[in-house]
Design a protein around this motif. Structure first.
Motif, PDB file in Angstrom:
ATOM      1  N   GLY A 149      54.725  36.749  38.303  1.00 18.63           N
ATOM      2  CA  GLY A 149      53.815  35.795  37.677  1.00 18.63           C
ATOM      3  C   GLY A 149      53.635  36.025  36.193  1.00 18.63           C
ATOM      4  N   SER A 150      53.653  37.279  35.778  1.00 13.33           N
ATOM      5  CA  SER A 150      53.327  37.590  34.383  1.00 13.33           C
ATOM      6  C   SER A 150      54.327  36.947  33.413  1.00 13.33           C
ATOM      7  N   GLY A 170      55.478  45.578  34.825  1.00 12.87           N
ATOM      8  CA  GLY A 170      54.294  45.183  35.579  1.00 12.87           C
ATOM      9  C   GLY A 170      54.213  45.897  36.920  1.00 12.87           C
ATOM     10  N   VAL A 202      51.239  48.448  38.148  1.00  7.01           N
ATOM     11  CA  VAL A 202      50.433  48.244  39.362  1.00  7.01           C
ATOM     12  C   VAL A 202      50.482  49.500  40.245  1.00  7.01           C
ATOM     13  N   ILE A 217      52.142  39.234  41.261  1.00  4.36           N
ATOM     14  CA  ILE A 217      51.521  38.717  40.031  1.00  4.36           C
ATOM     15  C   ILE A 217      52.086  39.448  38.813  1.00  4.36           C
ATOM     16  N   ALA A 218      52.112  40.783  38.906  1.00  6.01           N
ATOM     17  CA  ALA A 218      52.556  41.568  37.747  1.00  6.01           C
ATOM     18  C   ALA A 218      54.071  41.486  37.567  1.00  6.01           C
ATOM     19  N   ALA A 256      49.417  41.768  44.239  1.00  7.02           N
ATOM     20  CA  ALA A 256      49.312  42.318  42.876  1.00  7.02           C
ATOM     21  C   ALA A 256      50.707  42.558  42.293  1.00  7.02           C
ATOM     22  N   GLY A 269      47.267  42.899  49.846  1.00  8.04           N
ATOM     23  CA  GLY A 269      46.719  42.823  48.495  1.00  8.04           C
ATOM     24  C   GLY A 269      47.630  43.472  47.472  1.00  8.04           C
ATOM     25  N   VAL A 270      48.214  44.607  47.827  1.00  4.39           N
ATOM     26  CA  VAL A 270      49.123  45.286  46.898  1.00  4.39           C
ATOM     27  C   VAL A 270      50.359  44.426  46.653  1.00  4.39           C
ATOM     28  N   TYR A 297      55.081  34.014  33.347  1.00  7.12           N
ATOM     29  CA  TYR A 297      54.561  32.703  32.999  1.00  7.12           C
ATOM     30  C   TYR A 297      53.249  32.778  32.215  1.00  7.12           C
ATOM     31  N   ALA A 298      52.809  33.972  31.890  1.00  7.06           N
ATOM     32  CA  ALA A 298      51.553  34.127  31.157  1.00  7.06           C
ATOM     33  C   ALA A 298      51.702  33.582  29.743  1.00  7.06           C
TER      34      ALA A 298
END
Lengths: 128, 243
Positions: A22-23, A75, A79, A18-19, A15, A11-12, A25-26
């Motif tokens: 992925g971010s 990011g 996290v 994503i941070a 995360a 999970g970490v 592409y936000a």
């Protein structure tokens, strides 16, 4: 417990991805509140936060020119910081609650032993 | 929905700070009952995950974006009191380190995205969980509706605060329509992300979802879990089956 640890580790990593990746592409459009404020004409009342000069302000790491890298590093730092603070807080609360004579908690004596053995090591503040 | 400094006057800002402080104090007590050896590491992970996903603004209509709040998701995963603490940590880090949301407004943001979003999201989840059919689908539907509702309600609570102490002199009605409208759309995204993440966790480790513990006890999830090969968990449901 080992499987729970594996789950948390995976999970970490998710995360962090994503941070950190992925971010990029936000959407950079204004969010719902910002857009409403601009449309309704109260956006000018916003003031800069006192932390606007933080090295991580606005999710970019100061001194890193590449925007993608700068945002990704910010990011990742966020996290890890949240994980440390929230994880530390909840672990501390858990230990103390397991340490009290809350005999009603059916879940395990195991964790109580766990706690008492760890007790002298940490939480020197000794609140409570 | 991070409120910057300056939108609300000092009295309203101070009022929300007091509400936030009281809420966090209650949560510090309540979370002790929720946190055990499973939920404590999950709480840290969930907070970190919410921070990450909050960076992922998704586009909604009118050149506007939104992002997950995560109050309902966190409450279903780790319990409502622990969720208030998780959201507070996320919002504090955002305000103090990332200049996202004002510094004096941090109490306002904890009130909106910690207390209101968690309270509405989890409250609706519990109500619906009680009336919907037990099982994964009912659980996900309850969480999705809770997540959806939490966003426009938090937005309207902001409008209420703006009515009490908004610095600008603008029409409250049109602020309410604009805020409510756009946050209905953002709420759909909130629901989609919440259902997707919960569904994924339920598929691999349903025992780690605090809001699904009643299903574990009723063994409603057991058949699926067994086929998924889950050696650690069956210890807990066994006594119920024996009865």
């Amino acid at each position: 417990m080992t499987r729970t640890r594996t789950f948390v580790l995976v999970g970490v990593v998710v995360a962090l991805l994503i941070a950190g990746v992925g971010s990029w592409y936000a959407s950079s459009s204004p969010d719902g509140l910002e857009a409403t404020a601009a449309e309704q004409g109260f956006d000018h009342t916003a003031e800069d936060s006192a932390t606007a000069d933080s090295p991580l302000a606005d999710y970019s790491l100061a001194g890193v020119d590449d925007a993608r890298l700068s945002g990704g590093l910010a990011g990742v730092a966020g996290v890890l910081l949240v994980l440390l603070l929230a994880g530390g807080l909840t672990l501390a609360l858990r230990r103390r609650s397991a340490g009290t004579r809350d005999g009603a908690d059916p879940r395990d004596e195991a964790s109580t032993h766990d706690v008492s053995s760890r007790h002298e090591v940490d939480d020197p503040a000794g609140r409570r | 929905m991070h409120v910057p400094d300056g939108y609300l006057d000092a009295a309203t800002t101070a009022g929300t700070a007091a509400v936030a402080a009281a809420g966090v104090a209650l949560a510090l007590r309540g979370a002790r009952r929720e946190l055990d050896e499973r939920t404590a590491p999950m709480a840290g992970l969930t907070a970190a995950f919410v921070f990450a996903v909050q960076m992922m603004n998704f586009p909604v209509a009118y050149g506007t974006s939104g992002h997950l709040i995560g109050g309902a998701l966190t409450a279903v995963l780790v319990g409502p009191w622990t969720a208030v603490l998780c959201m507070t940590v996320v919002l504090l880090v955002q305000a103090l380190v990332f200049a996202d949301g004002g510094l004096t407004a941090v109490g306002t943001n904890v009130t909106l995205m910690g207390l209101v979003a968690v309270g509405v999201g989890y409250g609706a989840f519990r109500l619906l969980r009680a009336v919907l059919p037990a099982g994964r689908t009912g659980l996900l539907a309850a969480a999705g509706v809770g997540a959806f509702l939490s966003v426009p309600v938090a937005a309207l609570v902001f409008v209420g605060l703006f009515g009490l102490g908004g610095v600008a002199d603008v029409s409250l009605g049109s602020v309410a329509v604009a805020m409510g409208g756009v946050h209905l759309l953002i709420g759909l995204g909130e629901a989609a992300i919440t259902v997707a993440v919960l569904g994924a966790v339920l598929a691999v480790r349903p025992d780690l979802v605090r809001g699904a513990r009643h299903l574990q006890r009723a063994t409603a999830l057991a058949p699926r879990s067994e086929t998924a090969g889950r050696p650690a968990a069956p210890a807990a449901p066994a006594p119920v089956e024996a009865r």
